[in-house]
Design a protein around this motif. Structure first.
Motif, mmCIF file in Angstrom:
data_model
loop_
_atom_site.group_PDB
_atom_site.id
_atom_site.type_symbol
_atom_site.label_atom_id
_atom_site.label_comp_id
_atom_site.label_asym_id
_atom_site.label_seq_id
_atom_site.Cartn_x
_atom_site.Cartn_y
_atom_site.Cartn_z
ATOM 1 N N ARG A 269 8.221 -0.212 5.845
ATOM 2 C CA ARG A 269 8.203 0.849 4.822
ATOM 3 C C ARG A 269 9.343 0.621 3.831
ATOM 4 N NH1 ARG A 269 5.470 5.476 5.561
ATOM 5 N NH2 ARG A 269 7.100 6.728 4.600
ATOM 6 N N THR B 299 0.849 -1.191 0.000
ATOM 7 C CA THR B 299 0.000 0.000 0.000
ATOM 8 C C THR B 299 0.882 1.237 0.000
ATOM 9 O OG1 THR B 299 -0.131 -0.023 2.417
ATOM 10 C CG2 THR B 299 -1.894 -1.141 1.216
ATOM 11 N N ARG B 300 0.373 2.307 -0.620
ATOM 12 C CA ARG B 300 1.122 3.561 -0.720
ATOM 13 C C ARG B 300 0.912 4.378 0.543
ATOM 14 N NH1 ARG B 300 4.181 5.782 -3.553
ATOM 15 N NH2 ARG B 300 4.134 5.374 -5.730
ATOM 16 N N ASP B 301 2.020 4.937 1.072
ATOM 17 C CA ASP B 301 1.980 5.810 2.240
ATOM 18 C C ASP B 301 2.983 6.927 2.008
ATOM 19 O OD1 ASP B 301 1.428 6.809 4.804
ATOM 20 O OD2 ASP B 301 3.038 5.613 5.696
ATOM 21 N N ASP B 302 2.496 8.120 1.667
ATOM 22 C CA ASP B 302 3.354 9.256 1.310
ATOM 23 C C ASP B 302 4.273 8.866 0.158
ATOM 24 O OD1 ASP B 302 2.218 10.928 3.269
ATOM 25 O OD2 ASP B 302 3.573 10.146 4.799
#
Length: 177
Positions: free
Chosen positions: A152, A139-142
């Motif tokens: 990350r 999943t995309r996070d920043d």
């Protein structure tokens, strides 16, 4: 069982390496064409961060080769190393990015050479290589991706890195100090 019996012979090692390379080539071709398995990238740790490299930009993963120091170069440029008959510049990416440097040797330290298509005989020193990671399942996070375990991963483009003027200029000058 003796040590000699436990080690595979050279022909068996070459056959396994050839099989692995063929599988990797198939995956890279599937990624290029958009067919087959989801895109996988090479996961590695540099300093305190985890990165994802595009398989098309990465060359070989090898155990560290002691580089010959080159005078009047920046501290993150560790020198030249002979990797399978090719001289490559060895980069401590952690130090380049402003972190504490990667130890030049250790059980998990590896060098990742740049793909020949990038046109730069270079290798990055990595604290650890985690192997293939499925970026499509993250999943995309920043500006990062997060895997199912909550780790990350930051995408790292070697093609973009070799276009950076600071990366290409390894000479020690007053502005580099």
């Amino acid at each position: 069982m003796s040590d000699v019996q436990a080690r595979p012979d050279g022909a068996a090692r070459r056959a396994r390496l050839r099989e692995y390379q063929e599988q990797l080539l198939e995956r890279m071709q599937a990624a290029k064409s958009g067919s087959g398995a989801p895109i996988q990238q090479l996961g590695l740790q540099v300093g305190s961060n985890r990165y994802l490299l595009d398989l098309l930009e990465a060359g070989e993963i090898v155990s560290p080769v002691p580089p010959a120091r080159v005078p009047l170069t920046v501290p993150w440029y560790l020198g030249l190393a002979n990797v399978r008959g090719t001289l490559v510049g060895v980069i401590d990416l952690a130090r380049y990015l402003g972190e504490e440097g990667t130890p030049p040797a250790g059980p998990s330290v590896r060098m990742i050479t740049f793909a020949p298509a990038l046109g730069v005989n270079c290798a990055l020193l990595a604290d650890r290589v985690y192997g293939l990671r499925q970026a499509g399942a993250m999943t995309r996070d920043d500006d990062a991706l997060v895997d199912a375990e909550g780790q990350r991963w930051t995408p790292l483009s070697l093609a973009a890195l070799v276009r950076e003027p600071r990366f290409l200029d390894v000479t020690q000058t007053p502005e580099h100090q």
